[in-house]
Design a protein around this motif. Structure first.
Motif, PDB file in Angstrom:
ATOM      1  N   GLN A 209       0.830  -1.205   0.000  1.00  0.00           N
ATOM      2  CA  GLN A 209       0.000   0.000   0.000  1.00  0.00           C
ATOM      3  C   GLN A 209       0.862   1.252   0.000  1.00  0.00           C
ATOM      4  N   GLU A 210       2.000   1.206   0.709  1.00  0.00           N
ATOM      5  CA  GLU A 210       2.911   2.353   0.747  1.00  0.00           C
ATOM      6  C   GLU A 210       3.473   2.652  -0.644  1.00  0.00           C
ATOM      7  N   GLN A 211       3.844   1.583  -1.363  1.00  0.00           N
ATOM      8  CA  GLN A 211       4.360   1.760  -2.726  1.00  0.00           C
ATOM      9  C   GLN A 211       3.280   2.349  -3.643  1.00  0.00           C
ATOM     10  N   LEU A 212       2.058   1.888  -3.491  1.00  0.00           N
ATOM     11  CA  LEU A 212       0.966   2.431  -4.300  1.00  0.00           C
ATOM     12  C   LEU A 212       0.767   3.913  -4.008  1.00  0.00           C
ATOM     13  N   ASN A 213       0.776   4.280  -2.727  1.00  0.00           N
ATOM     14  CA  ASN A 213       0.583   5.684  -2.370  1.00  0.00           C
ATOM     15  C   ASN A 213       1.686   6.564  -2.970  1.00  0.00           C
ATOM     16  N   ALA A 214       2.921   6.079  -2.885  1.00  0.00           N
ATOM     17  CA  ALA A 214       4.046   6.833  -3.448  1.00  0.00           C
ATOM     18  C   ALA A 214       3.901   6.970  -4.960  1.00  0.00           C
ATOM     19  N   ALA A 215       3.482   5.872  -5.621  1.00  0.00           N
ATOM     20  CA  ALA A 215       3.317   5.901  -7.077  1.00  0.00           C
ATOM     21  C   ALA A 215       2.190   6.846  -7.486  1.00  0.00           C
ATOM     22  N   LEU A 216       1.097   6.832  -6.733  1.00  0.00           N
ATOM     23  CA  LEU A 216      -0.019   7.731  -7.035  1.00  0.00           C
ATOM     24  C   LEU A 216       0.393   9.190  -6.886  1.00  0.00           C
ATOM     25  N   ALA A 217       1.233   9.472  -5.874  1.00  0.00           N
ATOM     26  CA  ALA A 217       1.733  10.840  -5.693  1.00  0.00           C
ATOM     27  C   ALA A 217       2.608  11.248  -6.881  1.00  0.00           C
ATOM     28  N   ASP A 218       3.473  10.324  -7.337  1.00  0.00           N
ATOM     29  CA  ASP A 218       4.315  10.604  -8.500  1.00  0.00           C
ATOM     30  C   ASP A 218       3.469  10.792  -9.749  1.00  0.00           C
ATOM     31  N   GLN A 219       2.420   9.968  -9.871  1.00  0.00           N
ATOM     32  CA  GLN A 219       1.541  10.061 -11.042  1.00  0.00           C
ATOM     33  C   GLN A 219       0.849  11.416 -11.094  1.00  0.00           C
ATOM     34  N   LYS A 220       0.453  11.895  -9.928  1.00  0.00           N
ATOM     35  CA  LYS A 220      -0.239  13.185  -9.863  1.00  0.00           C
ATOM     36  C   LYS A 220       0.675  14.318 -10.331  1.00  0.00           C
TER      37      LYS A 220
END
Length: 569
Positions: free
Chosen positions: A25-36
């Motif tokens: 979940q932490e990796q997903l959150n980081a990736a979503l932040a980068d995607q934004k």
């Protein structure tokens, strides 16, 4: 849901990956932040951040959507099927048509969850679609290969031929704003196609009955198109004008350069014209600034050799020579070294003809013999510019050689090239040019000889048994060890245009001057020096190095024979 009825469906990729424990979940959150921040697709962000590999992501998508995962490198694509999807949609939606059948059109998509792309393709093609997932890099490569400009080039050439009577040739050549003229469209399309297939040269050759346009791909010339010879004069005049050459002078060779922008990339073009029997032959060397300069680790040297060569170019002084024929990658190797040496603490000067690569932070000088700005003259002045490192594009004459050797002896690192067959013969060549043995011994640190060989296509590589003749040649070189080696070849596929080869690989021979070589050098006997060089610990000639690459499956024995046999006899 079967592959025959599969359509794009919206899935929450990140949540599914977390649910199946492919990422945290932490990796997903980081990736979503980068995607934004970047606006890139989530899958690409996950791969680029190293949370999972592209292969893992694609396999996961294929399982979730119940669609096949297609390896384009192994897939036999048909040009007529691929072109069922217009190029603009193929590039925009990252999609490729793979197979046309009664069940529908099988398409490979880099992102099969893209519902908008699916709906738009369905609207454009008006037929059922079957989905599969493919690697994006392979897809883009296939698009470049299949959507060639051959038909457009032929069309524009025909238009130009038809309008030759309507337009004055001089007008076609001279009017800068004439962007709609067939000659301008023909040239633009020609450049686009050459860049798309990564051609190194364009040849325009008038013959008695036709005009032949050829591209050099992986070191081999291939005919792009042939057309009416009478358009040659307009075509040649236009490129000469673009390069600032004299369009009225058709009796003498001319050299020039121009810059063009193709597909968003800046391309430097070196132009050479030559009067031939039926007009003027033109060769254009394309130098793509967007491809960048290779790092030393990307040159393909064996690890041990790379370590020794890297140590050599990090010396504070001395001369390092890279040798080989024209087109063997010498300048690429030297610029790889310069890229690594390019630090604020060092002043780097290059003296070249012409400047092939542009590297920020260094001072690049182009010689100009017309105004007597020769290698030797520039080099003499360059030494007064307080340089730490000097790159001399080529040692062509005794004067340049003498200045370069003395510069290397007096505290500068000098990198240069020389045209010799192999590393041991380089010393003989320097002495033939008049260099004193003591000067060579005091200045020269090492020599790297190299060649480029065609690389076996990965998509159609297969085991291959050598015939008796080739096996005999190998046995004569290696003895009983030859029987243990296995070889491969490319059978020919759509990726390599049926040639069995794709790209090129470097083969290297490395020699450092040690006490034994210096002693042999002072003797003045070329044979004694050559024998001492071949007995140096770790030395391996070009021929043996090339055979090793063939035994590893990177190239073929045909290439080994063509490139290296006879050079060390």
């Amino acid at each position: 849901m079967s592959a025959t009825t599969a359509r794009a469906k919206k899935i929450r990729l990140g949540d599914l990956l977390v649910q199946h424990k492919a990422i945290s979940q932490e990796q997903l959150n980081a990736a979503l932040a980068d995607q934004k921040k970047s606006g890139r697709k989530l899958g690409r962000v996950l791969v680029e951040n190293g949370y999972l590999t592209e292969d893992q992501l694609l396999a996961f998508l294929a399982r979730q959507l119940n669609i096949p995962l297609v390896d384009l490198k192994r897939y036999n694509m048909k040009p007529e099927v691929v072109r069922l999807i217009p190029e603009i949609q193929a590039r925009r939606f990252r999609v490729l048509a793979l197979e046309d059948s009664r069940e529908g059109l099988l398409v490979g998509m880099a992102d099969p969850t893209d519902i908008f792309a699916y709906d738009e393709l369905s609207r454009v093609l008006r037929r059922p679609l079957r989905l599969s997932v493919v690697k994006e890099a392979d897809l883009l490569k296939a698009i470049d290969m299949f959507y060639r400009r051959t038909a457009e080039i032929s069309t524009f050439a025909a238009e130009l031929d038809q309008e030759m009577s309507a337009y004055d040739i001089g007008e076609l050549a001279e009017v800068e704003g004439l962007t709609d003229a067939p000659v301008v469209k023909l040239l633009q399309t020609m450049f686009e196609d050459a860049v798309q297939v990564n051609a190194s040269d364009i040849h325009i050759e008038p013959d008695e009955n036709e005009l032949r346009i050829r591209f050099r791909l992986d070191g081999v010339l291939r005919v792009q198109t042939t057309t009416e010879r009478r358009i040659a004069s307009a075509l040649v005049s236009r490129v000469k004008l673009m390069a600032g050459l004299d369009i009225a002078e058709r009796r003498l060779p001319q050299d020039g350069r121009l810059a063009v922008r193709v597909r968003g990339q800046n391309i430097d073009v070196r132009l050479s014209t030559m009067p031939v029997q039926h007009g003027e032959s033109v060769v254009m060397r394309l130098l793509n600034q967007a491809t960048g300069i290779l790092d030393m680790d990307q040159l393909g040297m064996p690890k041990t050799m790379l370590e020794r060569f890297r140590r050599l170019v990090h010396n504070p002084n001395g001369m390092v020579l890279v040798t080989g024929p024209t087109g063997s990658g010498k300048t690429t190797t030297l610029y790889g070294a310069l890229k690594e040496l390019n630090k604020p603490a060092f002043k780097i000067l290059t003296v070249e003809d012409p400047v092939e690569y542009r590297l920020p932070g260094i001072n690049q000088i182009q010689v100009n013999p017309k105004i007597e700005l020769t290698f030797s003259r520039v080099l003499r002045s360059a030494l007064r510019q307080d340089p730490d490192i000097i790159l001399v594009g080529e040692i062509r004459d005794p004067e340049t050689m003498e200045i370069a050797l003395r510069a290397a002896m007096t505290g500068h690192l000098v990198l240069s090239t020389l045209h010799t067959n192999d590393a041991p013969s380089t010393l003989v060549r320097l002495m033939d040019m008049g260099a004193a043995p003591y000067l060579i011994a005091a200045s020269l640190r090492g020599i790297l000889a190299q060649r480029l060989m065609r690389r076996v296509c990965e998509s159609c590589s297969e085991p291959f048994q050598l015939d008796a003749g080739m096996r005999g040649v190998l046995t004569a070189e290696l003895g009983a060890q030859a029987d243990k080696l296995q070889f491969r070849r490319g059978r020919g596929c759509t990726y390599c245009n049926g040639t069995g080869y794709q790209g090129r690989i470097g083969v290297y021979e490395y020699l450092e001057l040690d006490e034994a070589l210096v002693e042999a050098l002072h003797s003045g006997d070329p044979l004694k020096f050559t024998n001492a060089a071949k007995q140096q610990a770790g030395y391996q000639g070009l021929k043996r190095s090339a055979i090793a690459l063939a035994a590893q499956g990177h190239t073929t024995m045909d290439q080994v024979m063509r490139v290296t046999y006879g050079i060390e006899e």
